[in-house]
Design a protein around this motif. Structure first.
Motif, mmCIF file in Angstrom:
data_model
loop_
_atom_site.group_PDB
_atom_site.id
_atom_site.type_symbol
_atom_site.label_atom_id
_atom_site.label_comp_id
_atom_site.label_asym_id
_atom_site.label_seq_id
_atom_site.Cartn_x
_atom_site.Cartn_y
_atom_site.Cartn_z
ATOM 1 N N LYS A 264 60.350 40.729 10.111
ATOM 2 C CA LYS A 264 60.445 41.435 11.390
ATOM 3 C C LYS A 264 59.706 40.706 12.516
ATOM 4 C CE LYS A 264 62.697 44.426 9.096
ATOM 5 N NZ LYS A 264 64.178 44.460 9.199
ATOM 6 N N ALA A 265 59.441 39.429 12.314
ATOM 7 C CA ALA A 265 58.774 38.651 13.375
ATOM 8 C C ALA A 265 59.638 38.652 14.629
ATOM 9 C CB ALA A 265 58.531 37.228 12.909
ATOM 10 N N TRP A 266 59.008 38.834 15.788
ATOM 11 C CA TRP A 266 59.754 38.816 17.049
ATOM 12 C C TRP A 266 59.542 37.522 17.825
ATOM 13 C CZ3 TRP A 266 56.544 43.452 16.653
ATOM 14 C CH2 TRP A 266 55.268 43.313 17.182
ATOM 15 N N ALA A 267 59.028 36.488 17.122
ATOM 16 C CA ALA A 267 58.873 35.171 17.740
ATOM 17 C C ALA A 267 59.309 34.108 16.742
ATOM 18 C CB ALA A 267 57.426 34.932 18.158
ATOM 19 N N VAL A 268 59.573 32.911 17.257
ATOM 20 C CA VAL A 268 59.835 31.737 16.432
ATOM 21 C C VAL A 268 58.679 30.773 16.636
ATOM 22 C CG1 VAL A 268 61.373 29.785 16.006
ATOM 23 C CG2 VAL A 268 62.333 32.004 16.635
ATOM 24 N N LEU A 269 58.136 30.239 15.550
ATOM 25 C CA LEU A 269 57.036 29.283 15.652
ATOM 26 C C LEU A 269 57.572 27.905 16.028
ATOM 27 C CD1 LEU A 269 54.927 30.251 12.501
ATOM 28 C CD2 LEU A 269 54.480 30.869 14.883
ATOM 29 N N ILE A 270 56.888 27.255 16.968
ATOM 30 C CA ILE A 270 57.235 25.892 17.395
ATOM 31 C C ILE A 270 56.013 25.007 17.139
ATOM 32 C CG2 ILE A 270 58.054 24.425 19.281
ATOM 33 C CD1 ILE A 270 60.053 26.590 18.568
ATOM 34 N N PRO A 271 55.961 24.348 15.964
ATOM 35 C CA PRO A 271 54.789 23.528 15.630
ATOM 36 C C PRO A 271 54.994 22.055 15.951
ATOM 37 C CG PRO A 271 56.083 23.953 13.659
ATOM 38 C CD PRO A 271 56.864 24.523 14.821
ATOM 39 N N SER A 272 53.897 21.355 16.103
ATOM 40 C CA SER A 272 53.859 19.891 16.094
ATOM 41 C C SER A 272 52.846 19.464 15.044
ATOM 42 C CB SER A 272 53.463 19.327 17.462
ATOM 43 O OG SER A 272 54.531 19.391 18.382
ATOM 44 N N VAL A 273 53.180 18.422 14.296
ATOM 45 C CA VAL A 273 52.292 17.884 13.266
ATOM 46 C C VAL A 273 52.234 16.373 13.467
ATOM 47 C CG1 VAL A 273 52.082 17.412 10.792
ATOM 48 C CG2 VAL A 273 52.660 19.712 11.576
ATOM 49 N N PRO A 274 51.040 15.778 13.468
ATOM 50 C CA PRO A 274 50.942 14.333 13.680
ATOM 51 C C PRO A 274 51.713 13.546 12.618
ATOM 52 C CG PRO A 274 48.779 15.372 13.788
ATOM 53 C CD PRO A 274 49.718 16.397 13.269
ATOM 54 N N GLY A 275 52.368 12.492 13.058
ATOM 55 C CA GLY A 275 53.079 11.640 12.118
ATOM 56 C C GLY A 275 54.391 11.147 12.695
#
Length: 552
Positions: A326-337
């Motif tokens: 039921k999350a009402w957001a989408v995660l937008i991650p950045s990871v080094p590499g």
């Protein structure tokens, strides 16, 4: 400011969309909505509450209708839950279990002071950080107070401080990555807080609170800057879960348009679509820390059958225990590499994928073909090139991203539309910094060298944080009272217009730790070494994390 307009417009759009809605849910005791009680009044994100002056502990005086948008640091984490009802009698209804904190800069002594005594009640506290203020003394004080509390209660509570520095040697104590990344930093701002809610309504239910925000854990950041925060609680999976939450952005398959398999209905996917993306994105991000310690995260309170097992498990196994459907957001991650471009998990490639899935697929006749430029508001600007910024604009503009070639330019060089028609940058003037609560001191949180900010192609893109009217500083046309605070918040917004009324709408909004830089969002490069040799890769230097909403 664009922030004020975005917040108010999201409320208007939500109200228009939710007429006739009958969503019901529980409000957590600290005021964070575990689930929306009414979509018309549902608030998907908040702003940090601010102090009225550098010498005062009192909070900013805001109109009553504006106060709902603001939460203190303690309320956001879920610590100061007893202050808002029953004169503090609710405090015993919540058992704190664990706290995971990720941040860039931390003043451990101040954070400890701001969160006592609750912070000492957690069985496990793990803090991932990029840098610290008064590091040794703050850590020693924390460990000493925790040892005293453990002796008093005869409980083995633990706190860990884990620095993450991508520019250190690879696979070292401070760099878990397989390569050394010069100028890389851990810039994410996040909390994961586990608790048991023993209130009479949802007795003995266990939750994880996911908090993604924009503030360093410094007193100047949490008290005197404009900061944004998303906070949502999620129940355990399976038999121990609380009643299902409602996501006000998802559609029900009973809708006549969806029955006919039409794709013109705007909004998010169906309620019964794949519930795992939020969970998978969060786990994929946390895996990059390579924090593999298995430990017991939960207290064992008697023989309560609803309590999760106290057996040792890893951090990612812990996160997998909860239901994020039921999350009402989408995660937008950045990871080094260096990430193969076809792997769309990180950086602006992930943002583009999300815009295509959540916005482009649902464009319909209600929205005018007229598109306003994407608004980019942030607190630090990197060394940008016109070519990179054109690519970024093409990737995040919902009117053309589905036809964008990520590797090559979307348009031939001679046909490139002016950047000013596609993108605007919100950046405070010297006057706005000088007139802020902190004065010029506040400008230290908005680094931008002349070499980076005065490039010819950037100058036409700049817009003020506030209006030119001095009434902003007297509250005349500043309903949220944010004009006199330096904006450390980072928001990227795609405006749109209704076809009938041409009323401004919002296609999507991102609240994030990402500034506008190649280091944060990534840059597509040729790779000549390793497993990705011969492929195009997205090279990212920073850990970052944001949350994406599509309220239109």
């Amino acid at each position: 400011s664009s922030l004020t307009d975005a917040t108010i417009n999201i409320q208007k759009q939500r109200l228009a969309r939710s007429k006739g809605s009958t969503h019901h849910a529980a409000i957590d005791v600290d005021g964070i909505e575990s689930e929306p009680t009414d979509t018309a009044n549902f608030i998907p994100f908040y702003l940090f509450d601010t102090k009225s002056s550098l010498s005062s502990l009192s909070t900013t005086k805001r109109p009553n209708e504006a106060k709902q948008f603001f939460k203190s640091l303690q309320e956001v984490i879920g610590l100061n839950h007893s202050s808002s009802c029953d004169g503090g009698n609710n405090k015993s209804r919540r058992n704190f279990e664990y706290l995971i904190a990720s941040n860039y800069l931390v003043d451990f002594g101040n954070f400890l002071q701001e969160t006592q005594p609750d912070i000492l009640e957690f069985k496990r506290v793990v803090i991932f950080y990029g840098g610290a203020v008064d590091e040794d003394r703050g850590m020693k004080t924390w460990r000493r107070l925790l040892a005293e509390r453990n002796r008093r209660d005869n409980i083995d509570r633990i706190v860990e401080f884990i620095p993450l520095i991508p520019s250190d040697p690879p696979r070292s104590k401070t760099n878990p990555l397989g390569l050394k990344i010069p100028f890389g930093v851990h810039h994410t701002k996040m909390f994961l807080m586990g608790y048991e809610d023993r209130s009479h309504k949802i007795s003995g239910k266990h939750y994880i609170r996911v908090v993604v925000h924009t503030a360093n854990l410094l007193p100047g950041d949490t008290n005197f800057k404009v900061q944004g925060v998303y906070a949502q609680d999620f129940p355990l999976k399976g038999a121990n879960a609380a009643p299902l939450f409602t996501n006000p952005y998802k559609r029900n398959r009973s809708d006549e348009q969806t029955k006919e398999n039409k794709t013109t209905c705007r909004g998010w996917p169906f309620e019964d679509d794949n519930p795992l993306p939020f969970e998978d994105d969060l786990v994929t991000y946390l895996e990059s820390y390579r924090y593999l310690t298995k430990q017991s995260w939960f207290y064992a309170f008697g023989n309560d059958p609803d309590s999760p097992s106290s057996e040792p498990i890893s951090l990612t196994q812990l996160v997998r225990k909860y239901d994020y459907s039921k999350a009402w957001a989408v995660l937008i991650p950045s990871v080094p590499g260096r990430h193969v471009v076809t792997c769309d998990d990180f950086g602006y490639v992930k943002l583009r994928k999300t815009i295509i899935e959540k916005v482009c697929k649902h464009h319909d006749a209600e929205i005018s073909s007229k598109r306003a430029p994407v608004l980019c508001q942030f607190s630090s600007i990197g060394s940008l090139s016109s070519k990179w910024l054109q690519k970024f604009a093409s990737a995040v503009d919902s009117s053309c991203t589905h036809t964008t070639d990520l590797v090559n330019n979307c348009f031939p060089e001679k046909d490139q539309p002016p950047l000013a028609s596609r993108l605007r940058i919100i950046w405070p003037t010297s006057e706005e910094i000088r007139n802020s609560i902190e004065g010029y001191r506040g400008g230290g949180s908005m680094p931008g060298t002349m070499k980076n900010i005065a490039k010819d192609f950037l100058v036409p893109l700049y817009h003020r944080w506030t209006t030119r009217s001095q009434s902003n500083f007297n509250g005349g046309d500043d309903p949220l009272k944010t004009a006199r605070y330096v904006p450390h918040i980072k928001t990227f917004v795609q405006p749109a217009y209704g076809k009938a009324s041409m009323e401004p709408l919002i296609e999507w909004i991102l609240i994030t730790s990402h500034n506008l830089s190649k280091a944060a969002w990534g840059e597509i490069q040729n790779c000549s070494t390793g497993r990705s040799a011969g492929n195009k890769v997205l090279f990212i230097r920073h850990w970052e994390l944001g949350v994406f909403f599509s309220p239109a």
